[in-house]
Design a protein around this motif. Structure first.
Motif, mmCIF file in Angstrom:
data_model
loop_
_atom_site.group_PDB
_atom_site.id
_atom_site.type_symbol
_atom_site.label_atom_id
_atom_site.label_comp_id
_atom_site.label_asym_id
_atom_site.label_seq_id
_atom_site.Cartn_x
_atom_site.Cartn_y
_atom_site.Cartn_z
ATOM 1 N N CYS A 31 -8.638 -24.132 -36.249
ATOM 2 C CA CYS A 31 -9.026 -22.701 -36.539
ATOM 3 C C CYS A 31 -7.984 -21.982 -37.461
ATOM 4 C CB CYS A 31 -9.069 -22.207 -35.031
ATOM 5 S SG CYS A 31 -9.163 -20.303 -35.043
ATOM 6 N N GLY A 32 -6.730 -22.433 -37.283
ATOM 7 C CA GLY A 32 -5.764 -21.683 -38.151
ATOM 8 C C GLY A 32 -5.429 -20.511 -37.843
ATOM 9 N N ARG A 33 -5.763 -19.930 -36.451
ATOM 10 C CA ARG A 33 -5.272 -18.732 -35.859
ATOM 11 C C ARG A 33 -4.533 -19.183 -34.576
ATOM 12 N NH1 ARG A 33 -7.729 -13.838 -38.028
ATOM 13 N NH2 ARG A 33 -8.951 -14.052 -39.657
ATOM 14 N N ILE A 34 -3.547 -18.257 -34.527
ATOM 15 C CA ILE A 34 -2.799 -18.274 -33.118
ATOM 16 C C ILE A 34 -3.591 -17.176 -32.150
ATOM 17 C CG2 ILE A 34 -0.873 -18.247 -31.923
ATOM 18 C CD1 ILE A 34 0.320 -19.649 -34.490
ATOM 19 N N ASN A 35 -3.883 -17.250 -31.145
ATOM 20 C CA ASN A 35 -4.343 -16.364 -30.037
ATOM 21 C C ASN A 35 -3.176 -16.134 -29.132
ATOM 22 O OD1 ASN A 35 -7.196 -16.475 -30.668
ATOM 23 N ND2 ASN A 35 -6.842 -18.765 -30.331
ATOM 24 N N ILE A 36 -2.771 -14.841 -28.814
ATOM 25 C CA ILE A 36 -1.694 -14.308 -27.988
ATOM 26 C C ILE A 36 -2.520 -13.454 -26.956
ATOM 27 C CG2 ILE A 36 0.389 -12.899 -27.861
ATOM 28 C CD1 ILE A 36 0.706 -13.230 -30.568
ATOM 29 N N LYS A 37 -2.114 -13.689 -25.683
ATOM 30 C CA LYS A 37 -2.709 -12.832 -24.702
ATOM 31 C C LYS A 37 -1.560 -12.518 -23.927
ATOM 32 C CE LYS A 37 -7.109 -15.117 -23.701
ATOM 33 N NZ LYS A 37 -7.884 -15.797 -22.660
ATOM 34 N N PHE A 38 -1.189 -11.052 -23.678
ATOM 35 C CA PHE A 38 -0.227 -10.458 -22.838
ATOM 36 C C PHE A 38 -0.841 -9.040 -22.424
ATOM 37 C CE2 PHE A 38 0.345 -8.833 -27.166
ATOM 38 C CZ PHE A 38 0.974 -7.538 -26.717
ATOM 39 N N CYS A 39 -0.526 -8.677 -21.206
ATOM 40 C CA CYS A 39 -0.685 -7.401 -20.595
ATOM 41 C C CYS A 39 -2.224 -6.762 -20.991
ATOM 42 C CB CYS A 39 0.472 -6.467 -20.881
ATOM 43 S SG CYS A 39 2.140 -7.018 -20.507
ATOM 44 N N ASN A 40 -3.211 -7.474 -20.751
ATOM 45 C CA ASN A 40 -4.526 -7.102 -20.959
ATOM 46 C C ASN A 40 -4.691 -6.627 -22.555
ATOM 47 O OD1 ASN A 40 -5.389 -7.259 -18.194
ATOM 48 N ND2 ASN A 40 -4.354 -4.889 -17.825
ATOM 49 N N VAL A 41 -3.836 -7.381 -23.364
ATOM 50 C CA VAL A 41 -4.127 -7.274 -24.765
ATOM 51 C C VAL A 41 -4.493 -8.696 -25.255
ATOM 52 C CG1 VAL A 41 -2.898 -6.988 -27.099
ATOM 53 C CG2 VAL A 41 -2.654 -5.293 -25.067
ATOM 54 N N GLN A 42 -5.244 -8.836 -26.374
ATOM 55 C CA GLN A 42 -5.559 -10.253 -26.755
ATOM 56 C C GLN A 42 -5.520 -9.962 -28.444
ATOM 57 O OE1 GLN A 42 -9.362 -11.549 -24.420
ATOM 58 N NE2 GLN A 42 -8.687 -13.394 -25.438
ATOM 59 N N MET A 43 -4.829 -11.030 -29.146
ATOM 60 C CA MET A 43 -4.728 -10.833 -30.474
ATOM 61 C C MET A 43 -4.973 -12.210 -31.001
ATOM 62 S SD MET A 43 -0.798 -8.737 -30.369
ATOM 63 C CE MET A 43 -0.675 -9.084 -32.022
#
Length: 108
Positions: A31-43
């Motif tokens: 994919c080449g992308r890093i997914n971050i999930k924290f405190c109801n936020v997804q990036m």
């Protein structure tokens, strides 16, 4: 690593880079992308954006004093401002920094 199905039915490997509540950092193979999930936020961030996010968190941490109860993060997408507890901020910063230190492609 865990498997996840794509819409076409083929399997992609999901690599968990960091997982400690409330922070989860992972990427899908190819994919080449890093997914971050924290405190109801997804990036979803490209590698270069992830490094910039790490720098942003480090700069924000310099503003913390012994009386700081929470931290405001300005996320670029839609100028979203998120307020997180100091504990959650420190966990997020630790997770992002851990991924940077473990991944040689992100260090430089």
């Amino acid at each position: 690593m865990t498997n996840s199905k794509t819409k076409k039915g083929d399997h992609k490997m999901m690599l968990n880079l960091y997982k400690r509540k409330p922070v989860s950092i992972y990427m899908h193979e190819g994919c080449g992308r890093i997914n971050i999930k924290f405190c109801n936020v997804q990036m979803k961030l490209k590698m270069c954006q992830f490094k910039l996010f790490n720098n942003y968190l480090i700069n924000k941490s310099r503003q913390i004093t012994p009386k700081t109860p929470q931290v405001e993060l300005l996320l670029v997408q839609n100028n979203l401002t998120v307020t997180v507890s100091l504990k959650n901020f420190l966990q997020l910063m630790h997770g992002v920094n851990s991924v940077i230190n473990k991944n040689h492609n992100l260090k430089n």
